[in-house]
Design an enzyme around this catalytic site. Sequence first.
Site, PDB file in Angstrom:
ATOM      1  N   GLY A   1      -1.806   4.030  12.094  1.00 40.44           N
ATOM      2  CA  GLY A   1      -3.001   3.237  12.064  1.00 40.44           C
ATOM      3  C   GLY A   1      -4.083   4.390  12.485  1.00 40.44           C
ATOM      4  O   GLY A   1      -4.248   4.548  13.629  1.00 40.44           O
TER       5      GLY A   1
ATOM      6  N   THR B   1     -13.889   5.586   6.216  1.00 41.70           N
ATOM      7  CA  THR B   1     -13.778   7.387   5.980  1.00 41.70           C
ATOM      8  C   THR B   1     -14.309   8.030   7.272  1.00 41.70           C
ATOM      9  O   THR B   1     -13.816   9.231   7.618  1.00 41.70           O
ATOM     10  CB  THR B   1     -14.687   7.591   4.799  1.00 41.70           C
ATOM     11  OG1 THR B   1     -14.380   6.555   3.847  1.00 41.70           O
ATOM     12  CG2 THR B   1     -14.228   9.111   4.268  1.00 41.70           C
TER      13      THR B   1
ATOM     14  N   GLU C   1      -0.037  14.343   3.793  1.00 39.84           N
ATOM     15  CA  GLU C   1      -0.179  13.143   2.944  1.00 39.84           C
ATOM     16  C   GLU C   1      -0.723  13.508   1.565  1.00 39.84           C
ATOM     17  O   GLU C   1      -0.256  12.831   0.470  1.00 39.84           O
ATOM     18  CB  GLU C   1      -0.844  12.153   3.679  1.00 39.84           C
ATOM     19  CG  GLU C   1      -0.986  10.833   3.178  1.00 39.84           C
ATOM     20  CD  GLU C   1      -1.937   9.878   3.873  1.00 39.84           C
ATOM     21  OE1 GLU C   1      -2.687  10.269   4.529  1.00 39.84           O
ATOM     22  OE2 GLU C   1      -1.790   8.585   3.767  1.00 39.84           O
TER      23      GLU C   1
ATOM     24  N   THR D   1      -7.205   3.851  10.241  1.00 43.13           N
ATOM     25  CA  THR D   1      -8.517   3.248   9.669  1.00 43.13           C
ATOM     26  C   THR D   1      -8.847   2.035  10.386  1.00 43.13           C
ATOM     27  O   THR D   1      -7.857   0.959  10.804  1.00 43.13           O
ATOM     28  CB  THR D   1      -8.062   2.936   8.164  1.00 43.13           C
ATOM     29  OG1 THR D   1      -7.701   4.131   7.557  1.00 43.13           O
ATOM     30  CG2 THR D   1      -9.529   2.428   7.612  1.00 43.13           C
TER      31      THR D   1
END
Length: 385
Positions: free
Chosen positions: A126, A134, A243, A128
């Site tokens: 978690g 962004t 990622e 965003t």
Amino acid sequence: MGLAVNLARDNHPEIREAVRTLCAQFDSAYWQQIDEKRTYPEAFVAALTKAGWMSALIPEEFGGSGLSLTEATVIMEEVTRSGGNAGCCHGQMYNMNTLLRHGSAEQKKKYLPQIATGKLRLQAMGVTEPGAGTDTTKIKTTAVKKGDRYVVNGQKVWTSRLQHSELMILLARTAARSEKKTEGMSVFLVDTKSKGLEVRPIRNMVNHETNQVFIDNLEIPAENLIGEEGKGFRYILDGLNAERILIAAECVGDGYWFIDKATAYAKDRVVFDRPIGENQGIQFPIAESYMEIEAANLMRYKAAGLFDQHKPCGAEANMAKHLCAKASWEAANVCLQTHGGFGFAAEYDVERKFRENRLYLVAPISTNLILSYLAEHVLGLPRSF
Ligand SMILES: Cc1cc2nc3c(=O)[nH]c(=O)nc-3n(C[C@H](O)[C@H](O)[C@H](O)COP(=O)(O)OP(=O)(O)OC[C@H]3O[C@@H](n4cnc5c(N)ncnc54)[C@H](O)[C@@H]3O)c2cc1C
């Protein structure tokens, strides 16, 4: 590595072969059904876990196989290359790095063996928020220390796989935003079944389980803070590099899948009494797209290699993700166009993979932000924000 080496075929053939064999049990009918019903591919993820692929990055002393990130990317690439959707399982790979690189000895001892056996899943992250996409440093979710726990309040959005994960990596503010924008945020390991978390699914373009999360007085034991308080943004960035590299590899897998599918169809489909693949108007876009995937793949290996050597890899991870996402999206378009009307029919899988692949030009970081990172941090151009 010699120039004639075909990376997709020759890099870690033993991992490729094993993952391919597993993926072959989950055919196109399986993924079509999962997509149509918008359900989670539970059987597929269970098989990956049982075979040990979900714990690939966990060191052997904690029950994992201690593979490198490069090897983990090969696993993810083979999932998408087989026609599957790796969005259901990649979270565990990149979240793992936050715990492995910044977690305490006690945290590793407590959680890693249970993750390795599949008892616990670390699939959710978690970061965003509705008001801070962004621009992560604007997050408003706060964690306030009260005795031996932190009390968290706020809201997250697009938190993926939360309903299929016992643990979540959570970024929250532990100090007010200051001059040093990247300071004052901390990372926690959260039990997803805790009181104070309300989860509302977001239906979206693809079958990607993702949610809005409302956090109301969530209590996290203080020992679940990862690393040092206030330094969480740095740890998250490290995880985000992993990622990006993993997603670059997934895009490479998608790209080869689109090329294989387009090539096979172009050889087979007869129009005006000849296979459409005899027309250069059909051949050239496929050939060009293949070339772009091969080139982007080199940056994926460069970035993964740097990450594995604990060297700075922010620029390379961003470039790998960008180049691979773009190349595979181009391949998706070429594949759809080659199939003509049949590209839109669900039974060919092209439209599903087309939708799934499109995500990666936006998430986990969108194209403009990668360009802006390179412009400012690599080329030294003036900051625009
Ligand atoms: C299916 C899905 C799953 C996701 N899973 C997760 C997850 O598990 N955990 C999590 O934390 N997040 C997750 N995300 C969120 C994802 O990381 C964000 O959507 C992404 O980072 C973009 O943020 P945003 O959507 O808020 O876009 P915004 O930041 O609102 O930006 C909107 C657009 O404006 C552009 N833009 C913004 N600023 C500038 C600028 N200065 N110059 C030029 N262009 C600009 C962006 O590039 C973008 O195209 C997921 C998203 C999706 C769609």
